[in-house]
Motif scaffolding. Sequence first.
Motif, PDB file in Angstrom:
ATOM      1  N   GLY A 158    -124.702 -39.489  31.483  1.00  0.00           N
ATOM      2  CA  GLY A 158    -125.526 -40.258  32.412  1.00  0.00           C
ATOM      3  C   GLY A 158    -126.816 -39.544  32.752  1.00  0.00           C
ATOM      4  N   TRP A 159    -126.716 -38.250  33.026  1.00  0.00           N
ATOM      5  CA  TRP A 159    -127.910 -37.463  33.335  1.00  0.00           C
ATOM      6  C   TRP A 159    -128.780 -37.276  32.094  1.00  0.00           C
ATOM      7  CZ3 TRP A 159    -128.588 -37.463  38.239  1.00  0.00           C
ATOM      8  CH2 TRP A 159    -127.513 -37.326  39.128  1.00  0.00           C
ATOM      9  N   GLN A 160    -128.151 -37.102  30.960  1.00  0.00           N
ATOM     10  CA  GLN A 160    -128.897 -36.901  29.720  1.00  0.00           C
ATOM     11  C   GLN A 160    -129.800 -38.097  29.429  1.00  0.00           C
ATOM     12  OE1 GLN A 160    -126.473 -36.611  26.224  1.00  0.00           O
ATOM     13  NE2 GLN A 160    -128.047 -35.533  25.040  1.00  0.00           N
ATOM     14  N   ALA A 161    -129.334 -39.300  29.784  1.00  0.00           N
ATOM     15  CA  ALA A 161    -130.123 -40.507  29.532  1.00  0.00           C
ATOM     16  C   ALA A 161    -131.419 -40.513  30.340  1.00  0.00           C
ATOM     17  CB  ALA A 161    -129.293 -41.743  29.867  1.00  0.00           C
ATOM     18  N   LEU A 162    -131.496 -39.683  31.385  1.00  0.00           N
ATOM     19  CA  LEU A 162    -132.706 -39.607  32.200  1.00  0.00           C
ATOM     20  C   LEU A 162    -133.697 -38.599  31.645  1.00  0.00           C
ATOM     21  CD1 LEU A 162    -131.176 -39.738  35.794  1.00  0.00           C
ATOM     22  CD2 LEU A 162    -131.946 -41.614  34.351  1.00  0.00           C
ATOM     23  N   GLY A 163    -133.387 -38.025  30.477  1.00  0.00           N
ATOM     24  CA  GLY A 163    -134.315 -37.080  29.856  1.00  0.00           C
ATOM     25  C   GLY A 163    -133.988 -35.630  30.122  1.00  0.00           C
ATOM     26  N   THR A 164    -132.701 -35.295  30.174  1.00  0.00           N
ATOM     27  CA  THR A 164    -132.228 -33.922  30.407  1.00  0.00           C
ATOM     28  C   THR A 164    -132.965 -33.252  31.564  1.00  0.00           C
ATOM     29  OG1 THR A 164    -133.745 -33.020  28.741  1.00  0.00           O
ATOM     30  CG2 THR A 164    -131.536 -33.639  28.002  1.00  0.00           C
ATOM     31  N   PRO A 165    -132.722 -33.712  32.795  1.00  0.00           N
ATOM     32  CA  PRO A 165    -133.401 -33.140  33.964  1.00  0.00           C
ATOM     33  C   PRO A 165    -132.995 -31.693  34.215  1.00  0.00           C
ATOM     34  CG  PRO A 165    -131.649 -34.632  34.631  1.00  0.00           C
ATOM     35  CD  PRO A 165    -131.778 -34.772  33.152  1.00  0.00           C
ATOM     36  N   THR A 166    -133.715 -31.054  35.107  1.00  0.00           N
ATOM     37  CA  THR A 166    -133.457 -29.650  35.440  1.00  0.00           C
ATOM     38  C   THR A 166    -132.015 -29.473  35.920  1.00  0.00           C
ATOM     39  OG1 THR A 166    -135.755 -29.361  36.117  1.00  0.00           O
ATOM     40  CG2 THR A 166    -134.168 -27.721  36.900  1.00  0.00           C
ATOM     41  N   GLY A 167    -131.368 -28.455  35.378  1.00  0.00           N
ATOM     42  CA  GLY A 167    -129.994 -28.166  35.769  1.00  0.00           C
ATOM     43  C   GLY A 167    -128.950 -28.816  34.898  1.00  0.00           C
ATOM     44  N   TRP A 168    -129.374 -29.672  33.934  1.00  0.00           N
ATOM     45  CA  TRP A 168    -128.404 -30.374  33.090  1.00  0.00           C
ATOM     46  C   TRP A 168    -127.822 -29.437  32.047  1.00  0.00           C
ATOM     47  CZ3 TRP A 168    -128.342 -31.835  27.796  1.00  0.00           C
ATOM     48  CH2 TRP A 168    -127.325 -32.749  27.450  1.00  0.00           C
ATOM     49  N   VAL A 169    -126.496 -29.527  31.839  1.00  0.00           N
ATOM     50  CA  VAL A 169    -125.812 -28.742  30.803  1.00  0.00           C
ATOM     51  C   VAL A 169    -125.145 -29.708  29.837  1.00  0.00           C
ATOM     52  CG1 VAL A 169    -125.461 -26.647  32.170  1.00  0.00           C
ATOM     53  CG2 VAL A 169    -123.805 -28.519  32.333  1.00  0.00           C
ATOM     54  N   PRO A 170    -125.200 -29.425  28.525  1.00  0.00           N
ATOM     55  CA  PRO A 170    -124.713 -30.397  27.544  1.00  0.00           C
ATOM     56  C   PRO A 170    -123.214 -30.408  27.310  1.00  0.00           C
ATOM     57  CG  PRO A 170    -125.728 -28.539  26.431  1.00  0.00           C
ATOM     58  CD  PRO A 170    -125.946 -28.331  27.894  1.00  0.00           C
ATOM     59  N   THR A 171    -122.511 -29.307  27.562  1.00  0.00           N
ATOM     60  CA  THR A 171    -121.095 -29.230  27.220  1.00  0.00           C
ATOM     61  C   THR A 171    -120.297 -28.631  28.369  1.00  0.00           C
ATOM     62  OG1 THR A 171    -121.190 -26.993  26.290  1.00  0.00           O
ATOM     63  CG2 THR A 171    -121.725 -28.837  24.794  1.00  0.00           C
ATOM     64  N   LEU A 172    -118.982 -28.761  28.275  1.00  0.00           N
ATOM     65  CA  LEU A 172    -118.100 -28.144  29.259  1.00  0.00           C
ATOM     66  C   LEU A 172    -118.255 -26.628  29.236  1.00  0.00           C
ATOM     67  CD1 LEU A 172    -115.775 -28.284  31.308  1.00  0.00           C
ATOM     68  CD2 LEU A 172    -114.180 -28.277  29.379  1.00  0.00           C
TER      69      LEU A 172
END
Length: 314
Positions: free
Chosen positions: A287-301
């Motif tokens: 969901g966050w990734q769809a917003l353009g990988t905002p600050t603080g986003w992590v891709p995996t567990l």
Amino acid sequence: MNGVPTDSETLTVSAAARRLGIAAPTLRSWERRYGLSPSARSAGGHRRYSPEDLARLRAMVKLVNSGVPTAEAASTVRDRIYPVRSPNVTSATSVADGPRTLVRRPRAAKPVEAADLFQLANEMDGMRLTHEIARSLDRSGAVEAWTSRLVPLLVGVGEQWERTGKCIEVEHLASDAVAGGLRYHTRRAIERHKPDESTRPVVLACLELEDHALPLLALAAALAERGVRVQTLGAATPINSLSAAVRRIRPAAVFIWSSAPRTADAEALQTLARTRPSYSLVIGGPGWQALGTPTGWVPTLADAVDALVTAAHR
């Protein structure tokens, strides 16, 4: 008495379950699925567990608790003769530890795969599915088990439901088993690694529209393995409630999960309470990734674990 046990020497299902330290439904399930039936009869004709039955079941319990799959443990004990516990044997001694010629060592249990879990889910064997999930978590760790087995299981049962329009009960059972296995593993990890109660915890939450909280349980399990204190608020947490919790807990980090764009509220993040000392804000999920990988986003567990462990030990 011709070697036939008297009523005083035999036990009902409930009494046998208490003696073994397991639930009565579990004992009935072992009888139904694996043929571990009581062999004695009361004077009134009711089936009872004899001392020999209990000896066999104690061996079964020991094997299952050591990680042997339930079906394999049942196959190991079903047709073997076990000695009855004598009165001078202490309660700490298991009959499964008796003469080595009577109990063969079980084969090393085959590692469970996602396909095995999917089959158990479709067989509606929730008890064994939960056990196998917990065993997989214990053997592989939360990150590996979640990534390679639990996510494929959840995706598989979800796609099955979408494709056929049926089997929603399978998806519900699988989700419940995954949650149960993760919570059990988290408790065991906390007992093993004993997080320092003086350290600031990590808060895990979903925002108000997000109902899918299983990833939070996986993250909590992985953090428990690393000795990090965790407070999990779960699904559908309004931003004002999350802010209130942050003010009270004063965490080292806050993690917020979003599975779809509609549940990722970037504006809400701007209103999240700030504290002193400050905390790290980490966000994860597609969901966050769809917003353009905002600050603080992590891709995996694994990335989420690394970020939160670093914040907790800062």
